[in-house]
Write a protein that holds these residues in place. Structure first.
Motif, PDB file in Angstrom:
ATOM      1  N   UNK A  34      51.800  55.661  11.674  1.00 22.27           N
ATOM      2  CA  UNK A  34      50.843  55.135  10.693  1.00 22.27           C
ATOM      3  C   UNK A  34      51.350  55.355   9.270  1.00 22.27           C
ATOM      4  N   UNK A  35      51.920  56.529   9.005  1.00 25.66           N
ATOM      5  CA  UNK A  35      52.451  56.812   7.677  1.00 25.66           C
ATOM      6  C   UNK A  35      53.675  55.955   7.378  1.00 25.66           C
ATOM      7  N   UNK A  36      54.498  55.714   8.382  1.00 25.29           N
ATOM      8  CA  UNK A  36      55.669  54.864   8.208  1.00 25.29           C
ATOM      9  C   UNK A  36      55.254  53.440   7.837  1.00 25.29           C
ATOM     10  N   UNK A  37      54.270  52.894   8.547  1.00 25.13           N
ATOM     11  CA  UNK A  37      53.774  51.547   8.246  1.00 25.13           C
ATOM     12  C   UNK A  37      53.184  51.511   6.828  1.00 25.13           C
ATOM     13  N   UNK A  38      52.422  52.540   6.456  1.00 28.10           N
ATOM     14  CA  UNK A  38      51.841  52.601   5.109  1.00 28.10           C
ATOM     15  C   UNK A  38      52.934  52.623   4.046  1.00 28.10           C
ATOM     16  N   UNK A  39      54.005  53.374   4.286  1.00 25.32           N
ATOM     17  CA  UNK A  39      55.107  53.435   3.328  1.00 25.32           C
ATOM     18  C   UNK A  39      55.787  52.075   3.181  1.00 25.32           C
ATOM     19  N   UNK A  40      55.964  51.358   4.288  1.00 25.92           N
ATOM     20  CA  UNK A  40      56.581  50.033   4.228  1.00 25.92           C
ATOM     21  C   UNK A  40      55.701  49.048   3.458  1.00 25.92           C
ATOM     22  N   UNK A  41      54.394  49.129   3.646  1.00 25.43           N
ATOM     23  CA  UNK A  41      53.472  48.267   2.904  1.00 25.43           C
ATOM     24  C   UNK A  41      53.532  48.595   1.412  1.00 25.43           C
ATOM     25  N   UNK A  42      53.569  49.894   1.098  1.00 23.33           N
ATOM     26  CA  UNK A  42      53.551  50.349  -0.286  1.00 23.33           C
ATOM     27  C   UNK A  42      54.835  50.019  -1.046  1.00 23.33           C
ATOM     28  N   UNK A  43      55.910  49.697  -0.353  1.00 21.58           N
ATOM     29  CA  UNK A  43      57.175  49.351  -1.013  1.00 21.58           C
ATOM     30  C   UNK A  43      57.087  48.032  -1.784  1.00 21.58           C
ATOM     31  N   UNK A  44      56.092  47.216  -1.493  1.00 20.02           N
ATOM     32  CA  UNK A  44      56.002  45.884  -2.097  1.00 20.02           C
ATOM     33  C   UNK A  44      54.890  45.812  -3.132  1.00 20.02           C
ATOM     34  N   UNK A  46      52.326  43.630  -3.346  1.00 23.22           N
ATOM     35  CA  UNK A  46      50.996  43.215  -2.886  1.00 23.22           C
ATOM     36  C   UNK A  46      50.841  43.590  -1.419  1.00 23.22           C
ATOM     37  N   UNK A  47      49.602  43.588  -0.948  1.00 22.01           N
ATOM     38  CA  UNK A  47      49.381  43.892   0.468  1.00 22.01           C
ATOM     39  C   UNK A  47      50.035  42.845   1.365  1.00 22.01           C
ATOM     40  N   UNK A  48      49.934  41.571   0.973  1.00 22.03           N
ATOM     41  CA  UNK A  48      50.538  40.511   1.787  1.00 22.03           C
ATOM     42  C   UNK A  48      52.049  40.703   1.908  1.00 22.03           C
ATOM     43  N   UNK A  49      52.706  40.959   0.781  1.00 14.31           N
ATOM     44  CA  UNK A  49      54.156  41.170   0.806  1.00 14.31           C
ATOM     45  C   UNK A  49      54.509  42.446   1.557  1.00 14.31           C
ATOM     46  N   UNK A  50      53.667  43.458   1.431  1.00 12.76           N
ATOM     47  CA  UNK A  50      53.894  44.707   2.161  1.00 12.76           C
ATOM     48  C   UNK A  50      53.805  44.511   3.665  1.00 12.76           C
ATOM     49  N   UNK A  51      52.827  43.723   4.102  1.00 14.95           N
ATOM     50  CA  UNK A  51      52.682  43.432   5.532  1.00 14.95           C
ATOM     51  C   UNK A  51      53.876  42.629   6.025  1.00 14.95           C
ATOM     52  N   UNK A  52      54.329  41.674   5.233  1.00 14.63           N
ATOM     53  CA  UNK A  52      55.525  40.922   5.598  1.00 14.63           C
ATOM     54  C   UNK A  52      56.744  41.839   5.683  1.00 14.63           C
ATOM     55  N   UNK A  53      56.804  42.844   4.804  1.00 11.77           N
ATOM     56  CA  UNK A  53      57.883  43.832   4.843  1.00 11.77           C
ATOM     57  C   UNK A  53      57.865  44.592   6.175  1.00 11.77           C
ATOM     58  N   UNK A  54      56.674  44.956   6.626  1.00 10.13           N
ATOM     59  CA  UNK A  54      56.546  45.621   7.925  1.00 10.13           C
ATOM     60  C   UNK A  54      57.081  44.709   9.022  1.00 10.13           C
ATOM     61  N   UNK A  55      56.645  43.453   9.017  1.00 10.39           N
ATOM     62  CA  UNK A  55      57.090  42.517  10.053  1.00 10.39           C
ATOM     63  C   UNK A  55      58.602  42.307  10.028  1.00 10.39           C
ATOM     64  N   UNK A  56      59.199  42.343   8.831  1.00 11.54           N
ATOM     65  CA  UNK A  56      60.648  42.173   8.725  1.00 11.54           C
ATOM     66  C   UNK A  56      61.416  43.381   9.257  1.00 11.54           C
ATOM     67  N   UNK A  57      60.848  44.567   9.113  1.00 12.78           N
ATOM     68  CA  UNK A  57      61.597  45.790   9.433  1.00 12.78           C
ATOM     69  C   UNK A  57      61.274  46.420  10.784  1.00 12.78           C
TER      70      UNK A  57
END
Length: 106
Positions: A34-44, A46-57
């Motif tokens: 859960x913390x890993x996913x939150x960190x990937x979202x926070x790297x971007x 916006x929330x949309x771009x952060x979620x896309x970052x999760x999907x990419x990685x």
């Protein structure tokens, strides 16, 4: 909280809890996903771009429900029935923030 293993993790906080619903995540060592996913979202930016970052990685399946002060994001697994779709919901309604990918993988 009925299960004794789960309960012991929250025992000190039980007197402060109220209501009849909640979310709990337990990680006994290793990476807290859960913390890993939150960190990937926070790297971007916006929330949309952060979620896309999760999907990419993230390799494999990952659907997301993200509660914010403004509303709730629901993101469909990139390998699922409507892959990669992102919806934003509030009490007034919902809007599609990202269309699903053209190709389903199931």
């Amino acid at each position: 909280i009925e299960n004794s293993y789960f309960r012991t993790k929250f025992e000190p906080d039980l007197s402060k809890m109220y209501g009849n619903s909640g979310i709990g995540v337990i990680s006994d060592g290793g990476t807290n996903l859960s913390e890993l996913i939150a960190m990937l979202i926070d790297e971007e930016s916006s929330f949309e771009r952060g979620i896309e970052n999760v999907f990419d990685k993230v390799k494999g399946s990952c659907s997301i429900l993200l509660l914010t002060r403004e509303g709730l994001y629901a993101a469909r697994d990139k390998l699922g029935r409507t892959p990669g779709e992102i919806i934003f919901m509030t009490a007034e309604g919902y809007e599609q923030r990202r269309k699903p990918n053209d190709k389903m993988q199931i």
